[in-house]
Design a protein around this motif. Sequence first.
Motif, PDB file in Angstrom:
ATOM      1  N   ILE A 166       1.962   1.875  -3.461  1.00 19.12           N
ATOM      2  CA  ILE A 166       0.874   2.404  -4.289  1.00 19.12           C
ATOM      3  C   ILE A 166       0.706   3.897  -4.068  1.00 19.12           C
ATOM      4  CG2 ILE A 166      -1.644   2.364  -4.625  1.00 19.12           C
ATOM      5  CD1 ILE A 166      -1.504  -0.673  -4.137  1.00 19.12           C
ATOM      6  N   PHE A 167       0.717   4.325  -2.814  1.00 21.61           N
ATOM      7  CA  PHE A 167       0.600   5.758  -2.521  1.00 21.61           C
ATOM      8  C   PHE A 167       1.765   6.540  -3.143  1.00 21.61           C
ATOM      9  CE2 PHE A 167      -1.821   4.354   1.460  1.00 21.61           C
ATOM     10  CZ  PHE A 167      -3.050   4.627   0.886  1.00 21.61           C
ATOM     11  N   LYS A 186      -9.023  -1.248  -2.355  1.00 21.03           N
ATOM     12  CA  LYS A 186      -9.719  -0.012  -1.999  1.00 21.03           C
ATOM     13  C   LYS A 186      -8.972   1.244  -2.436  1.00 21.03           C
ATOM     14  CE  LYS A 186     -12.179  -1.854   2.044  1.00 21.03           C
ATOM     15  NZ  LYS A 186     -12.289  -1.792   3.528  1.00 21.03           N
ATOM     16  N   ILE A 187      -7.664   1.142  -2.646  1.00 17.06           N
ATOM     17  CA  ILE A 187      -6.889   2.362  -2.892  1.00 17.06           C
ATOM     18  C   ILE A 187      -6.351   2.468  -4.325  1.00 17.06           C
ATOM     19  CG2 ILE A 187      -6.224   2.573  -0.469  1.00 17.06           C
ATOM     20  CD1 ILE A 187      -3.459   1.477  -1.233  1.00 17.06           C
ATOM     21  N   VAL A 188      -6.577   1.446  -5.165  1.00 21.55           N
ATOM     22  CA  VAL A 188      -6.090   1.538  -6.544  1.00 21.55           C
ATOM     23  C   VAL A 188      -6.956   2.515  -7.337  1.00 21.55           C
ATOM     24  CG1 VAL A 188      -5.142  -0.792  -6.497  1.00 21.55           C
ATOM     25  CG2 VAL A 188      -7.483  -0.438  -7.333  1.00 21.55           C
ATOM     26  N   ASP A 189      -6.434   2.967  -8.474  1.00 20.21           N
ATOM     27  CA  ASP A 189      -7.171   3.916  -9.312  1.00 20.21           C
ATOM     28  C   ASP A 189      -8.210   3.230 -10.188  1.00 20.21           C
ATOM     29  OD1 ASP A 189      -5.627   6.368  -8.614  1.00 20.21           O
ATOM     30  OD2 ASP A 189      -3.981   5.215  -9.476  1.00 20.21           O
ATOM     31  N   LYS A 225       0.820  -1.217   0.000  1.00 18.23           N
ATOM     32  CA  LYS A 225       0.000   0.000   0.000  1.00 18.23           C
ATOM     33  C   LYS A 225       0.852   1.264   0.000  1.00 18.23           C
ATOM     34  CE  LYS A 225      -2.785  -1.124   3.458  1.00 18.23           C
ATOM     35  NZ  LYS A 225      -3.919  -1.034   4.408  1.00 18.23           N
ATOM     36  N   ASP A 226       1.971   1.247   0.728  1.00 16.20           N
ATOM     37  CA  ASP A 226       2.867   2.399   0.737  1.00 16.20           C
ATOM     38  C   ASP A 226       3.431   2.653  -0.657  1.00 16.20           C
ATOM     39  OD1 ASP A 226       2.449   2.746   3.429  1.00 16.20           O
ATOM     40  OD2 ASP A 226       4.222   1.614   4.039  1.00 16.20           O
ATOM     41  N   SER A 240      -7.821  -4.586   1.142  1.00 14.76           N
ATOM     42  CA  SER A 240      -7.380  -3.238   1.530  1.00 14.76           C
ATOM     43  C   SER A 240      -6.581  -2.573   0.417  1.00 14.76           C
ATOM     44  CB  SER A 240      -6.555  -3.308   2.815  1.00 14.76           C
ATOM     45  OG  SER A 240      -5.351  -4.029   2.616  1.00 14.76           O
ATOM     46  N   VAL A 241      -5.928  -3.378  -0.414  1.00 12.18           N
ATOM     47  CA  VAL A 241      -5.196  -2.844  -1.566  1.00 12.18           C
ATOM     48  C   VAL A 241      -6.190  -2.434  -2.656  1.00 12.18           C
ATOM     49  CG1 VAL A 241      -3.588  -3.423  -3.431  1.00 12.18           C
ATOM     50  CG2 VAL A 241      -3.083  -4.126  -1.084  1.00 12.18           C
ATOM     51  N   GLN A 252       1.147   6.762  -6.911  1.00 13.76           N
ATOM     52  CA  GLN A 252       0.069   7.708  -7.198  1.00 13.76           C
ATOM     53  C   GLN A 252       0.525   9.151  -7.020  1.00 13.76           C
ATOM     54  OE1 GLN A 252      -2.721   5.951  -4.462  1.00 13.76           O
ATOM     55  NE2 GLN A 252      -3.883   4.931  -6.087  1.00 13.76           N
ATOM     56  N   SER A 253       1.350   9.401  -6.013  1.00 12.88           N
ATOM     57  CA  SER A 253       1.867  10.757  -5.798  1.00 12.88           C
ATOM     58  C   SER A 253       2.842  11.171  -6.892  1.00 12.88           C
ATOM     59  CB  SER A 253       2.550  10.858  -4.432  1.00 12.88           C
ATOM     60  OG  SER A 253       3.761  10.107  -4.407  1.00 12.88           O
TER      61      SER A 253
END
Length: 244
Positions: free
Chosen positions: A162-163, A209-212, A159-160, A206-207, A166-167
Amino acid sequence: MEKETTIFGIRAIIEAINSGESIDKVFIQKGLHGELFHELEHLLRKDGISTSYVPVEKLNRLSKKNHQGVIAQIAPIEFWDIDTLITTTLESEKTPIFLLLDQLSDVRNFGAIIRTAECTGVNGIIIQKKGGAPVNGDTIKTSAGAIFKMPICKVDHIKDAIFYLQSSNIKVIAATEKSEDTLYNVSFKEPCAIVMGSEGRGINPSVLKIVDESAKLPILGDIESLNVSVACGAFLYEMVRQRS
């Protein structure tokens, strides 16, 4: 060149960790105890090194040497830092494509994915420190040597990563049968990263939930899913088709 991939004995492994050796996974005999062993356990936890507690028979199969109840697998490659990997890739003129493997566990699938990734121009593969397949002789063999050409980065948590992507304006796409869209309805033309899940569980909820975006492969037969390395190849070659 491939280097020695295993070391044996508690003290030898402690010294290897303290010297900064890139240890991929440690197998520990169940029921082991003692002051030196607890020192090793502390180091393994502190450095986030993947650990498995196994019967002594497993260790005996891994090595005929006097292993003292502990065998460590040393990665035959140097892992990249995620900041270096992404920064270096973004500075190039090519449109970036990354792979994230969410706790893929089979070394042969891992090796096959590395081979396909190298053939399709993937800029780097990102894996989690714990819970994933080790980089060992089987990985090297199945990758047909591609592992020595492919940048691989280890992170504490997917997840880190992925963030971070994305940034950096890199779109993250999950390959999952839970998606409503097929991969043919998703654009891979811009900078992006594809997330592949583990063989049994798929991608962690949980992964997801945060993907594009997410996408699936159309399945026309009775079996509900493909082998993960085959599915990964389909996604990567759709990316190649769109960018050609």
